[in-house]
Write an enzyme that holds these catalytic residues in place. Structure first.
Site, PDB file in Angstrom:
ATOM      1  N   LYS A  22       0.834  -1.209   0.000  1.00  0.00           N
ATOM      2  CA  LYS A  22       0.000   0.000   0.000  1.00  0.00           C
ATOM      3  C   LYS A  22       0.865   1.254   0.000  1.00  0.00           C
ATOM      4  O   LYS A  22       0.599   2.208  -0.729  1.00  0.00           O
ATOM      5  CB  LYS A  22      -0.893   0.006   1.242  1.00  0.00           C
ATOM      6  N   ARG A  92      -5.705  10.942   3.996  1.00  0.00           N
ATOM      7  CA  ARG A  92      -4.784  12.018   4.368  1.00  0.00           C
ATOM      8  C   ARG A  92      -3.492  11.962   3.574  1.00  0.00           C
ATOM      9  O   ARG A  92      -2.875  12.987   3.293  1.00  0.00           O
ATOM     10  CB  ARG A  92      -4.431  11.942   5.860  1.00  0.00           C
ATOM     11  N   CYS A 116      -5.715  13.242  11.552  1.00  0.00           N
ATOM     12  CA  CYS A 116      -6.359  11.983  11.178  1.00  0.00           C
ATOM     13  C   CYS A 116      -6.443  11.132  12.423  1.00  0.00           C
ATOM     14  O   CYS A 116      -6.133  11.593  13.518  1.00  0.00           O
ATOM     15  CB  CYS A 116      -5.597  11.273  10.079  1.00  0.00           C
ATOM     16  N   ARG A 121      -1.343  15.489  11.697  1.00  0.00           N
ATOM     17  CA  ARG A 121      -0.420  14.978  10.686  1.00  0.00           C
ATOM     18  C   ARG A 121       0.129  16.172   9.906  1.00  0.00           C
ATOM     19  O   ARG A 121      -0.335  16.467   8.808  1.00  0.00           O
ATOM     20  CB  ARG A 121      -1.150  14.003   9.782  1.00  0.00           C
ATOM     21  N   PRO A 122       1.092  16.892  10.497  1.00  0.00           N
ATOM     22  CA  PRO A 122       1.565  18.125   9.867  1.00  0.00           C
ATOM     23  C   PRO A 122       2.289  17.867   8.556  1.00  0.00           C
ATOM     24  O   PRO A 122       2.805  16.757   8.330  1.00  0.00           O
ATOM     25  CB  PRO A 122       2.522  18.701  10.909  1.00  0.00           C
ATOM     26  N   ILE A 123       2.319  18.897   7.688  1.00  0.00           N
ATOM     27  CA  ILE A 123       3.065  18.769   6.432  1.00  0.00           C
ATOM     28  C   ILE A 123       4.059  19.927   6.290  1.00  0.00           C
ATOM     29  O   ILE A 123       4.432  20.296   5.190  1.00  0.00           O
ATOM     30  CB  ILE A 123       2.123  18.694   5.195  1.00  0.00           C
ATOM     31  N   ASP A 124       4.473  20.475   7.453  1.00  0.00           N
ATOM     32  CA  ASP A 124       5.399  21.615   7.415  1.00  0.00           C
ATOM     33  C   ASP A 124       6.712  21.281   6.695  1.00  0.00           C
ATOM     34  O   ASP A 124       7.255  22.116   5.969  1.00  0.00           O
ATOM     35  CB  ASP A 124       5.671  22.120   8.843  1.00  0.00           C
ATOM     36  N   ASP A 304       3.828   1.071  11.948  1.00  0.00           N
ATOM     37  CA  ASP A 304       2.664   0.359  11.416  1.00  0.00           C
ATOM     38  C   ASP A 304       2.549  -1.067  11.960  1.00  0.00           C
ATOM     39  O   ASP A 304       1.481  -1.681  11.874  1.00  0.00           O
ATOM     40  CB  ASP A 304       2.735   0.280   9.881  1.00  0.00           C
TER      41      ASP A 304
HETATM   42  C1  UD1 Z   1       4.562   7.218   8.480  1.00  0.00           C
HETATM   43  C2  UD1 Z   1       5.662   6.240   8.786  1.00  0.00           C
HETATM   44  C3  UD1 Z   1       5.694   5.235   7.673  1.00  0.00           C
HETATM   45  C4  UD1 Z   1       4.303   4.605   7.564  1.00  0.00           C
HETATM   46  C5  UD1 Z   1       3.225   5.665   7.361  1.00  0.00           C
HETATM   47  C6  UD1 Z   1       1.819   5.105   7.358  1.00  0.00           C
HETATM   48  C7  UD1 Z   1       7.781   6.637   9.913  1.00  0.00           C
HETATM   49  C8  UD1 Z   1       8.988   7.487  10.024  1.00  0.00           C
HETATM   50  N1  UD1 Z   1       6.911   6.930   8.936  1.00  0.00           N
HETATM   51  O1  UD1 Z   1       4.860   7.847   7.247  1.00  0.00           O
HETATM   52  O2  UD1 Z   1       6.676   4.249   7.903  1.00  0.00           O
HETATM   53  O3  UD1 Z   1       4.281   3.702   6.525  1.00  0.00           O
HETATM   54  O4  UD1 Z   1       3.316   6.604   8.409  1.00  0.00           O
HETATM   55  O5  UD1 Z   1       1.354   4.837   8.638  1.00  0.00           O
HETATM   56  O6  UD1 Z   1       7.604   5.708  10.675  1.00  0.00           O
HETATM   57  N2  UD1 Z   1       6.008  15.127  10.535  1.00  0.00           N
HETATM   58  C9  UD1 Z   1       6.076  16.467  10.776  1.00  0.00           C
HETATM   59  N3  UD1 Z   1       6.037  17.325   9.700  1.00  0.00           N
HETATM   60  C10 UD1 Z   1       5.946  16.888   8.427  1.00  0.00           C
HETATM   61  C11 UD1 Z   1       5.890  15.501   8.181  1.00  0.00           C
HETATM   62  C12 UD1 Z   1       5.916  14.646   9.263  1.00  0.00           C
HETATM   63  O7  UD1 Z   1       6.137  16.909  11.922  1.00  0.00           O
HETATM   64  O8  UD1 Z   1       5.925  17.717   7.503  1.00  0.00           O
HETATM   65  C13 UD1 Z   1       6.012  14.171  11.690  1.00  0.00           C
HETATM   66  C14 UD1 Z   1       4.686  13.446  11.829  1.00  0.00           C
HETATM   67  O9  UD1 Z   1       3.775  14.174  12.608  1.00  0.00           O
HETATM   68  C15 UD1 Z   1       5.091  12.157  12.489  1.00  0.00           C
HETATM   69  C16 UD1 Z   1       6.456  11.885  11.911  1.00  0.00           C
HETATM   70  O10 UD1 Z   1       6.938  13.144  11.437  1.00  0.00           O
HETATM   71  O11 UD1 Z   1       5.236  12.335  13.879  1.00  0.00           O
HETATM   72  C17 UD1 Z   1       6.434  10.814  10.812  1.00  0.00           C
HETATM   73  O12 UD1 Z   1       5.980  11.378   9.686  1.00  0.00           O
HETATM   74  P1  UD1 Z   1       6.147  10.779   8.217  1.00  0.00           P
HETATM   75  O13 UD1 Z   1       7.240   9.799   8.116  1.00  0.00           O
HETATM   76  O14 UD1 Z   1       6.112  11.919   7.307  1.00  0.00           O
HETATM   77  O15 UD1 Z   1       4.767  10.080   8.118  1.00  0.00           O
HETATM   78  P2  UD1 Z   1       4.245   9.285   6.940  1.00  0.00           P
HETATM   79  O16 UD1 Z   1       4.840   9.690   5.655  1.00  0.00           O
HETATM   80  O17 UD1 Z   1       2.788   9.294   7.106  1.00  0.00           O
END
Ligand code: UD1
Length: 416
Positions: A22, A92, A116, A121-124, A304
């Site tokens: 996925k 998301r 979510c 779930r920030p995207i900064d 996960d």
């Molecule tokens: C995360 C998991 C990934 C998993 C996916 C689905 C990690 C490192 N990543 O990926 O393995 O397959 O969820 O469940 O385990 N964050 C920020 N700012 C941002 C982006 C992220 O603060 O712009 C923080 C998030 O809040 C979180 C962490 O970084 O605490 C992990 O984020 P990220 O790896 O980006 O999440 P996913 O890509 O969703």
């Protein structure tokens, strides 16, 4: 609303094939927007998150065909650059389309993906990287309007190895002017899969799987054919299900090397595991508590797999400590596991699971995708019947879970 009725207690034995990943399919479908030709994706799992990604592609103007696990995506006609709010809300992780839209259309309009079920779930990190690449971003009433007329490569050091940010930057950079270097990049196998796909399209991306990814921008990319890697979290889930029922099974079409942290934890808990090429055999006669589990970016223990492994540790001898470091709100399955007789004490990021000799079936709700998998595992190990509701969460990531589990001898039925 459909439910799963699970009659617990059968030892899971037999052979299953693992579906495609996925977490690969979503960025790869977004990448298909960049091709001036048709892309064929093999091993695409039949899950609702893939349907949601196809709906986004179609809204953007792509023509998509699908037969079984093969998907054809043709983005040769002009595309829209706006993703409607309802589609963004459905998934998301659809923020992954942003980088590809910027590269393909020079513009993008999406709604802000907010929180979510796993917490905010920030995207900064994504947005700061795009700004550094020359993208102008305006935020207005939760809507992001991005202008990328002058998308330019640059150095992007990430403060955290975010999977989504690494992928989004790769998607934009592959068509940017000049070279982009991402440092402290995420090293997940899905990043390597995206790199492989981009290179098959004629891109020039190197370093995925390490902390530095280097992307030389190209003026155009062509169609290609690609087979998606096996899903390491689905692999983890079925291994935990087999162990929880003291079973014996062979998983085929998987990647043992992508599951090293989980396999180490299973072995340490008493499971016998053999691996060979794309096969994993697991046998579990008795189960003891694991060493502490701390979720970490790859190659650490995956966030996960935290919930499925917790479902397993509920029926191990002794106590296991979990520390969830990636997401804030990733323990919502605990209350539901406790309804089945599990003994778990959560305290902030930490949860202590005291194994019990028997769980009992109960009506429970899937709280999110992997939390739902944890409940499925607990129900298979429990005495009696579990009715598992809100299974739309499970359908986001597991292809035909009742079919796969039935193949292993479980009694699982989908009921209205
Ligand atoms: C995360 C998991 C990934 C998993 C996916 C689905 C990690 C490192 N990543 O990926 O393995 O397959 O969820 O469940 O385990 N964050 C920020 N700012 C941002 C982006 C992220 O603060 O712009 C923080 C998030 O809040 C979180 C962490 O970084 O605490 C992990 O984020 P990220 O790896 O980006 O999440 P996913 O890509 O969703």
């Amino acid at each position: 609303m459909p439910k799963l009725r699970i009659e617990g207690g059968n030892s899971l034995c037999g052979v299953i094939d693992v579906q495609g990943a996925k977490n690969s399919i979503l960025p790869i479908m977004a990448a298909a927007l960049l091709a001036e030709g048709e892309c064929v994706i093999e091993n695409c799992p039949r899950i609702s998150d893939a349907d949601a990604a196809i709906a986004i592609l179609e809204t953007l103007g792509a023509s998509v065909r699908r037969r079984g696990n093969r998907v054809w995506i043709d983005c040769r006609s002009p595309l829209n650059y706006e993703i409607p709010d309802d589609l963004m809300r459905k998934m998301r992780s659809s923020v992954i389309f942003l980088g590809a839209l910027l590269a393909r259309c020079g513009k993008a309009v999406i709604s802000f993906p907010g929180g979510c079920e796993l917490g905010p779930r920030p995207i900064d990190l994504h947005l700061a990287a795009f700004e550094k690449m020359g993208v102008r971003i305006e935020e207005d009433f939760g809507c992001l309007s991005c202008d990328a007329q002058h998308l330019t490569g640059c150095e992007i050091p990430l403060s955290f190895p975010s999977v989504g940010a690494t992928e989004n930057i790769m998607l934009a950079a592959v068509r940017a002017k000049g070279t982009t270097v991402i440092t402290n990049a995420a090293r997940e196998p899905e990043i390597e899969d995206l790199q492989a796909f981009l290179n098959e399209m004629g891109g020039d991306v190197r370093g995925a799987g390490t902390g530095t990814v280097i992307i030389h921008g190209k003026d155009s990319l062509h169609g290609c054919s690609h087979r998606v890697i096996p899903d390491r979290i689905v692999t983890a889930t079925y291994l935990c299900a087999v162990a929880a029922t003291r079973g014996n099974a062979l998983l085929r079409k998987t990647r043992p090397d992508h599951n090293a942290a989980l396999l180490a934890a299973l072995r340490q808990s008493g499971c016998e595991i053999e691996v060979c090429e794309d096969l994993i055999r697991i046998q579990c006669d008795s189960l003891r508590a694991s060493r502490p589990i701390r979720t970490m970016p790859y190659p650490g223990f995956p966030t996960d797999a935290q919930a499925p492994f917790m479902g397993l540790m509920c029926v191990a001898k002794g106590s296991t400590v979990f520390v969830e470091t990636i997401f804030e709100n990733r323990y919502r399955h605990i209350a539901e596991l406790c309804r089945m007789g599990a003994k778990i004490t959560p305290e902030g990021k930490v949860a202590v699971v005291e194994g019990v000799s028997r769980l009992r079936g109960a009506p429970v709700e899937a709280t999110d995708l992997r939390g739902g998998a944890a409940l499925m595992i607990a129900a298979l190990a429990a005495e009696g019947t579990t009715y598992l509701s809100e299974i739309h969460h499970i359908d986001r990531g597991y292809e035909d879970p009742e079919g796969v589990l039935t193949q292993l001898g479980a009694s699982v039925f989908r009921e209205e």
